[in-house]
Structures are given as structure tokens and as C-alpha cells.
Design an enzyme around this catalytic site. Structure first.
Site, PDB file in Angstrom:
ATOM      1  N   LYS A   7       3.537  14.340   0.915  1.00 26.52           N
ATOM      2  CA  LYS A   7       2.935  13.586   2.018  1.00 26.52           C
ATOM      3  C   LYS A   7       2.024  14.483   2.844  1.00 26.52           C
ATOM      4  O   LYS A   7       1.002  14.056   3.334  1.00 26.52           O
ATOM      5  CB  LYS A   7       4.017  12.983   2.916  1.00 26.52           C
ATOM      6  N   TRP A  61       8.872   8.342  19.037  1.00 30.70           N
ATOM      7  CA  TRP A  61       7.701   8.809  18.267  1.00 30.70           C
ATOM      8  C   TRP A  61       6.610   8.981  19.318  1.00 30.70           C
ATOM      9  O   TRP A  61       6.062   8.001  19.827  1.00 30.70           O
ATOM     10  CB  TRP A  61       7.317   7.768  17.216  1.00 30.70           C
ATOM     11  N   GLU A  79      -3.764   8.013  -7.663  1.00 32.95           N
ATOM     12  CA  GLU A  79      -2.617   8.785  -7.145  1.00 32.95           C
ATOM     13  C   GLU A  79      -1.298   8.023  -7.270  1.00 32.95           C
ATOM     14  O   GLU A  79      -0.238   8.644  -7.271  1.00 32.95           O
ATOM     15  CB  GLU A  79      -2.843   9.233  -5.717  1.00 32.95           C
ATOM     16  N   HIS A  85     -27.106   8.156 -13.426  1.00 31.20           N
ATOM     17  CA  HIS A  85     -27.227   9.613 -13.632  1.00 31.20           C
ATOM     18  C   HIS A  85     -25.998  10.175 -14.323  1.00 31.20           C
ATOM     19  O   HIS A  85     -25.639  11.338 -14.111  1.00 31.20           O
ATOM     20  CB  HIS A  85     -27.475  10.295 -12.282  1.00 31.20           C
ATOM     21  N   GLU A 118     -12.279   5.919  -1.978  1.00 28.78           N
ATOM     22  CA  GLU A 118     -10.895   5.743  -1.516  1.00 28.78           C
ATOM     23  C   GLU A 118     -10.148   4.793  -2.445  1.00 28.78           C
ATOM     24  O   GLU A 118      -8.978   5.020  -2.764  1.00 28.78           O
ATOM     25  CB  GLU A 118     -10.883   5.240  -0.077  1.00 28.78           C
ATOM     26  N   ASN A 139       9.346   0.897  23.419  1.00 24.08           N
ATOM     27  CA  ASN A 139       8.547   1.132  22.212  1.00 24.08           C
ATOM     28  C   ASN A 139       7.217   0.440  22.442  1.00 24.08           C
ATOM     29  O   ASN A 139       7.186  -0.728  22.809  1.00 24.08           O
ATOM     30  CB  ASN A 139       9.254   0.536  20.974  1.00 24.08           C
ATOM     31  N   GLY A 140       6.116   1.177  22.284  1.00 26.42           N
ATOM     32  CA  GLY A 140       4.784   0.575  22.469  1.00 26.42           C
ATOM     33  C   GLY A 140       3.922   1.475  23.327  1.00 26.42           C
ATOM     34  O   GLY A 140       4.173   2.662  23.465  1.00 26.42           O
ATOM     35  N   CYS A 164       8.719   4.086  17.787  1.00 27.28           N
ATOM     36  CA  CYS A 164      10.024   4.442  18.356  1.00 27.28           C
ATOM     37  C   CYS A 164      11.083   3.446  17.871  1.00 27.28           C
ATOM     38  O   CYS A 164      10.783   2.412  17.323  1.00 27.28           O
ATOM     39  CB  CYS A 164       9.950   4.373  19.876  1.00 27.28           C
ATOM     40  N   LYS A 222      -6.722   5.812  -4.396  1.00 32.54           N
ATOM     41  CA  LYS A 222      -5.473   5.028  -4.302  1.00 32.54           C
ATOM     42  C   LYS A 222      -4.945   4.738  -5.703  1.00 32.54           C
ATOM     43  O   LYS A 222      -3.766   4.904  -5.988  1.00 32.54           O
ATOM     44  CB  LYS A 222      -5.728   3.725  -3.549  1.00 32.54           C
ATOM     45  N   ARG A 282      11.877   5.175  10.740  1.00 34.47           N
ATOM     46  CA  ARG A 282      10.664   4.847  11.510  1.00 34.47           C
ATOM     47  C   ARG A 282       9.958   6.105  12.006  1.00 34.47           C
ATOM     48  O   ARG A 282       8.849   6.045  12.532  1.00 34.47           O
ATOM     49  CB  ARG A 282      11.010   3.954  12.711  1.00 34.47           C
TER      50      ARG A 282
END
Ligand code: AGP
Length: 624
Positions: free
Chosen positions: A619, A74, A504, A520, A497, A100-101, A2, A501, A27
Site C-alpha cells: 500500500k 483519524w 495491478e 508512433h 490510470e 466523526n466528520g 473516525c 488499475k 477504518r
């Protein structure tokens, strides 16, 4: 996360607050609101969706006032809606709060306040704060008798201090009270809050972009501090009431840099936000172990977990890699048979599901078309569905039976980093509660698992100190055209992963492989031009990994290897070592991914790539 903006001074506050909220839009938010002290009372305006909706509302119903609080929400507790939007008020509608939190103990506080007659209008955790302060004021007024007007400020201050003492969790608060219009209060505990000091005016904000166009003079609050703002400036206190002396700083950043907290890219900022993403996702969900805190929040009863016969983990991209880690966890600890599928395949294969199957759909955005389609398909066949998602109120959460939210805040960089460790954290939580519900964990084992999890944010903070060494590594390898990433067991998904990263954001061809699979096929690729990034931290398969590395080295590969600090058996077998802190084998994915993210970031940056917005990528892939 937030966004908070507060103003007290001589200007009309509405345009100042709106501009501040606009500067905090990056944010991420789903609703917004503003409260002004006006004509002795409070004018409250709130709206769902974009800030322009709040702007329109204020044009239709303008409000005058020179002190105000604004907020971009948020959502974490309670879907995006006008009644859940901040600011929130007490019963008198004269005391307003923005937050916020996450307030961990809001439910017992809310129950107690309702029993005292307080009426709640939202599903948020935040709303307990104004009512708690109101209750403290009421109690102190009763004890002190009538309070002279000039003593209302100390009354408010003491009430806020007492209320804060009862809150547990992370909070940054802005507080205004119409009975005490000369001050605006701020309080900080584990959620950032900064004060801007202007000429006969002061600002309170979650982040400096909110007031940079008015002043560059800032005071950063620390945890456990209360700020009393007035047009004359600000006074800082500890929760104990002790005064705090703090110098202001001159902000040098421009607004764009300020949005990234001084980082060059959102992706790097989000890599550094990972300790917080883990903390916030675990917050309030580990203890007390036995009362099924997770089940209550997600909507499934502990025995639902006990009855599940199998789990299908379904996702795309990075979220799929999280699912692969989840399989190791759930099968090893909770003894639940698991399958993991990429959603674009799963949606078209006739997966054998039934009411004893739990399909876990993992998605940062909650809008990925293939993942949504997969969930729709199995629901039609009566499987239970659990969404692990970072976006409150997204399609996936509305179409799943249960939802376990990650609390990472909005992830701006297209390449997923903090959302990934948030997804992993959620899978550890699911493993913990499923293992307890199925009798696979004793209380002691459950506590040990939880305590190991709580150590992870600090360990990640330590691993981030490898950044300078990784930057130097990137300078050596950024021109390479092929990379191979190797891992074994629960670290194989991390190798996948790490490769994702790199490819991409740097557009370098990179493959992730189970180290044991190298012989193999992929070993044919290896030569001195192909760096091999290997995960060889302490594990039950360490010796196996070492022999794979020797095979790669024998073919001329340059080995970049993650090893546990102090490991001697690796000597002479790897060219470059990244020394990692000790972590139990099954918790290593949360930590081992960080150096791989940093390596991809620095290589991409050196190659001049658009790190935050890589070519051809979105995204959220909302189409097939
Ligand atoms: C992650 O770095 C990628 N950008 C991408 O693979 C992403 O993880 C995938 O598209 C899934 O997105 P979701 O988590 O929003 O469903």
C-alpha cells in the site's frame, strides 16, 4: 474516518467500548480514547497510536461505569496527540463529546466561545461542540432559573438541538453529561451513525461491527436526527424536536462483511465512497472565495501563490497520474508553467528550482520513499514545497512547507481509487485559488469553477449506476491478456490510470497511451485479441479521438468507449459504448476514471485475483 462507540446499559462499559473500537480499527485511526460516567463524574482516558495503548492505560488506571463513549480518531484538524484525541470535554469536564466528520465553521465558533471565557485544550474542530452545548445549558439555566433534576434531560436535549443548529459541515456525534447519566445522545449530519438495541442496553456506533457481537438489531439514523439512548431503548427526533418513528432492522452480515459495508472488497467499497471523498475534500474550502480560505488552512498566503513562477508536480503511480491532470488544470486556468515527474526520476535529476518554484508532492500515504526524497532534495535548493496528502502527520506533511490534506478517510485497498479522486479534488482547489490569486479568474469565473466542482459528487453517483453494465462487460473480456487504453488531452492521464488499475489487480498487461501517439508504435500491437478502451467524452479534441478509434477499429480492435450521453458522431464507430453524463471538458477526469476502476475491479474479481492485496504490491512503497 473516525470510529464512534457508545454504550449505556447494565454491563461495565470499558470492555464493551474497547471491543467495539477494536472492531472499527479497519477504518484507520491514529489515536483513541474513552470517557465513562463514573461515581457522579467523568473518567477520561486517551492515548496516541494503537488501541493496545488505550487498553494498557485502562489496565493501569481502570474506571468503572455503565455508560461510556469511545473513539478511534483519524486526524483531520490537529496532528495525532493525546490532547487532540477524543472524547473532548467542556470547561466543567462533565460533558463529553466524540465526533466523526468535519465542522466547517469551527474557527468562528471557537473564537466566539473563547471570547465568552471558554478554555480550549486541543487544535481540533470537534472541541467546539462540548463548549457550545455548555454555553447553551448555561444560557437556558439562566433563563429558566434552577432546573429540577428530572428536567435536566429536556434541558440537555434542547441545548444539543440549539448547538447543532449552529454547526455547519459533516458530523456524527456522541454526547454524555454527568448531570444526566440516564441518557446517551447521538446526532447525525452527513456522517453515518447507527444504534444497536440489546436487552436492557443500547449502543451508538459509526458502523455495525462495533456492536454485532452483542446485538443484530439496529436502527440506522438519518441526517438531521438526534437519538436519545437509554437502557430501555432509543427515541429519535428531528432537529426541530419532532419525534421520529423508525423500525429496527436485523443485520444479516458477519463482521467481515460489515467492515466492508456489505461490499465484497474494500476496493469496491472505496470506489463507491468516491462521491464522499470529493465532498469531504472540497468541504469548507470553496467559499468564500476571496478570503483565501485554502491559503489560511495550508499556511501559504494568497500572494505566495501569486509569486510562484513555476510548479513541479512530483509523485509515484496513481498519484503521478493525478499530477498529470494537475498540469492541464494549472497551465490552462492559472497560466503557471508546470512540469510533472515520477519521483524516482525527479530525485536524481538536477531539476532547475529556485524560491519561485513550488514543488507539489502528491502522496496518499505521505510515506513513499521516492516522493520524500524528491522533496528533501528540492528543499535543500530553497524551492517551496506543498504536500497533497491523505495521511495527517505523515512524514511528507512534516517535511513540506505547506500541506493540503485530502479528506478521503483511510484507503485500505492497495489499488488507489478514492485517494486518486481526492488528489484530483485538491488539485482543482489549488487551481481555483491560484487562478484567483493571480488574477486569472474574475469572481464570477471563480464561482462558476467552484459550482462546477460541487456538482461532481452527484455526477459520480450517477456514473456508479453503470456498474451492472460494466460487470457484464468484464464477463466478455476477463480472459484477454492485453489491453490498450487511449485518451487525449486532459483524459490521457485517465487512460494511464485505467491501465494501471487493470494491470495491478488483474495482472493483465495493459498500456495507457495518448491516442495521438498510437500511430508512433502501439498501433502495431492492435489485433482482434486486444480490446481498446477509449475515452471519447465531449472535448475540444473529440474529432481527433474519433479518427484514432477508426484507425484502431480498422485493425480489428474491439472498442470499449466512454462517450457523452446523446453523442451521435460516435455511432457505428465503437463496439461498446459507456454513456457518460455531460461534464465540462476540464472536469471530466474526476468522472471518467470511475468506469475504468469498475472495469478493472470486475475483471480482476472474475480472474480470482486478490483484489485488495494484489501480489507483489504494498500500500505504501517506503523503500526505493
Ligand atoms: C495505486 O493504485 C498504486 N497502488 C500505487 O501506484 C500508489 O499510487 C503509489 O505507490 C503512490 O503511493 P502514495 O500515493 O502513497 O505516495
Amino acid at each position: 474516518m473516525c470510529g464512534i462507540v457508545g454504550y449505556i446499559g447494565s454491563k461495565q462499559a470499558t470492555p464493551v467500548i474497547l471491543e467495539g473500537l477494536k472492531n472499527l480499527e479497519y477504518r484507520g485511526y491514529d489515536s483513541s480514547g474513552l470517557a465513562l460516567l463514573s461515581n457522579g463524574g467523568v473518567e477520561l482516558r486517551r492515548s496516541v497510536g494503537k488501541l493496545s495503548n488505550l487498553d494498557d492505560l485502562l489496565r493501569q488506571k481502570p474506571a468503572q461505569g455503565t455508560s461510556a463513549l469511545g473513539h478511534n480518531r483519524w486526524a483531520t484538524h490537529g496532528a495525532p496527540s493525546e490532547e487532540n484525541a477524543h472524547p473532548h470535554t467542556d470547561c466543567t469536564q462533565r460533558l463529553v463529546v466524540v465526533h466523526n466528520g468535519i465542522i466547517e465553521n469551527y474557527l468562528p465558533l471557537k473564537e466566539k466561545l473563547m471570547a465568552q471565557g471558554h478554555v480550549f485544550k486541543s487544535q481540533t474542530d470537534t472541541e467546539v461542540v462540548p463548549h457550545l452545548i455548555e454555553e447553551k445549558i448555561k444560557t437556558m439555566k439562566a433563563a429558566r432559573g434552577s432546573v429540577a433534576k428530572d428536567l435536566l434531560e429536556p434541558l440537555l436535549f434542547d441545548a444539543v438541538r440549539q448547538a447543532l443548529g449552529e454547526l455547519r459541515g459533516a458530523f456524527a456525534l456522541g454526547i454524555l453529561w454527568a448531570d444526566c447519566p440516564k441518557v446517551l445522545l447521538g446526532a447525525r449530519s452527513q456522517s453515518p451513525l447507527v444504534i444497536g438495541l440489546g436487552q436492557s442496553e443500547a449502543f451508538l456506533a459509526s458502523d455495525v461491527p462495533a456492536f454485532l457481537s452483542y446485538t443484530r438489531k439496529a436502527v440506522f439514523m438519518d441526517d438531521g436526527e438526534i437519538a436519545v439512548l437509554s437502557p430501555e431503548g432509543c427515541r429519535l427526533f428531528k432537529l426541530s424536536g419532532q419525534k421520529v418513528e423508525k423500525n429496527s432492522v436485523q443485520i444479516q452480515w458477519d463482521r467481515t462483511m460489515a467492515e466492508k459495508s456489505g461490499f465484497k472488497h474494500f476496493m469496491l467499497k472505496e470506489i463507491y465512497e468516491q462521491p464522499r471523498a470529493v465532498e469531504d475534500t472540497l468541504r469548507g474550502r470553496l467559499f468564500p472565495l476571496k478570503d483565501g480560505v485554502l491559503s489560511r488552512e495550508c499556511g501559504f498566503s494568497p500572494d505566495t501563490l501569486g509569486r510562484i513562477q513555476r510548479i513541479h508536480l512530483v509523485a509515484c503511480g496513481t498519484a503521478y497520474h493525478a499530477g498529470l491532470v494537475g498540469k492541464y488544470l494549472l497551465e490552462h486556468f492559472a497560466k503557471i508553467p508546470c512540469e510533472v515527474d515520477i519521483a524516482s526520476e525527479y530525485r536524481y535529476r538536477d531539476a532547475a528550482v529556485d524560491p519561485e518554484t513550488l514543488v507539489v508532492a502528491i502522496s496518499q500515504s505521505g510515506e513513499t520513499a521516492d516522493t520524500l526524497a524528491a522533496v528533501r532534495g528540492v528543499r535543500a535548493r530553497k524551492a517551496k514545497t506543498l504536500a497533497i496528502c491523505n495521511s495527517m502527520g505523515s512524514s511528507l506533511t512534516r517535511e513540506s512547507d505547506f500541506t493540503l490534506y485530502t479528506h478521503c478517510g483511510p484507503e485500505i485497498g492497495v489499488a488507489s481509487t478514492k485517494a486518486f479522486v481526492g488528489q484530483l479534488s485538491a488539485l482543482y482547489l489549488l487551481t481555483l485559488h491560484a487562478s484567483l490569486a493571480r488574477g486569472c479568474f474574475s469572481d464570477a469565473e471563480g464561482r462558476q469553477f467552484a459550482e462546477e466542482l460541487m456538482r461532481i459528487p452527484g455526477i459520480i453517483r450517477n456514473v456508479l449506476k453503470l456498474d451492472p453494465q460494466i460487470q457484464e462487460l468484464a464477463k466478455i473480456f476477463f480472459r484477454k491478456e492485453h489491453f490498450l487504453y487511449l485518451g487525449r488531452h486532459i483524459n490521457t492521464p485517465i487512460a494511464l490510470e485505467g491501465a494501471l488499475k487493470l494491470k495491478e489487480i488483474s495482472y493483465i498487461h495493459a498500456e495507457g497511451y495518448a491516442a495521438g501517439e498510437m500511430k508512433h508504435g502501439p498501433i502495431a500491437l492492435i489485433d482482434k485479441e486486444m480490446p481498446v478502451v477509449a475515452i471519447a467524452t465531449e472535448s475540444s479534441v473529440f474529432e481527433k479521438v474519433i479518427s484514432n478509434l477508426e484507425e484502431a477499429k480498422a485493425r480489428g480492435a474491439t472498442l470499449i468507449t466512454l462517450v457523452t450521453e446523446g453523442e451521435q458522431r460516435i455511432k457505428g464507430k465503437a463496439d461498446i459504448l459507456l454513456s457518460m453524463p455531460h461534464v465540462s471538458e476540464y472536469f471530466a477526469p474526476l468522472v471518467n476514471v470511475v468506469p475504468l476502476q469498475l472495469l478493472a475491479y470486475h475483471i480482476a474479481h472474475l480472474r480470482g485475483c486478490d483484489v485488495d492485496q494484489p501480489r507483489n504490491l504494498a500500500k505504501s512503497v517506503t523503500v526505493e
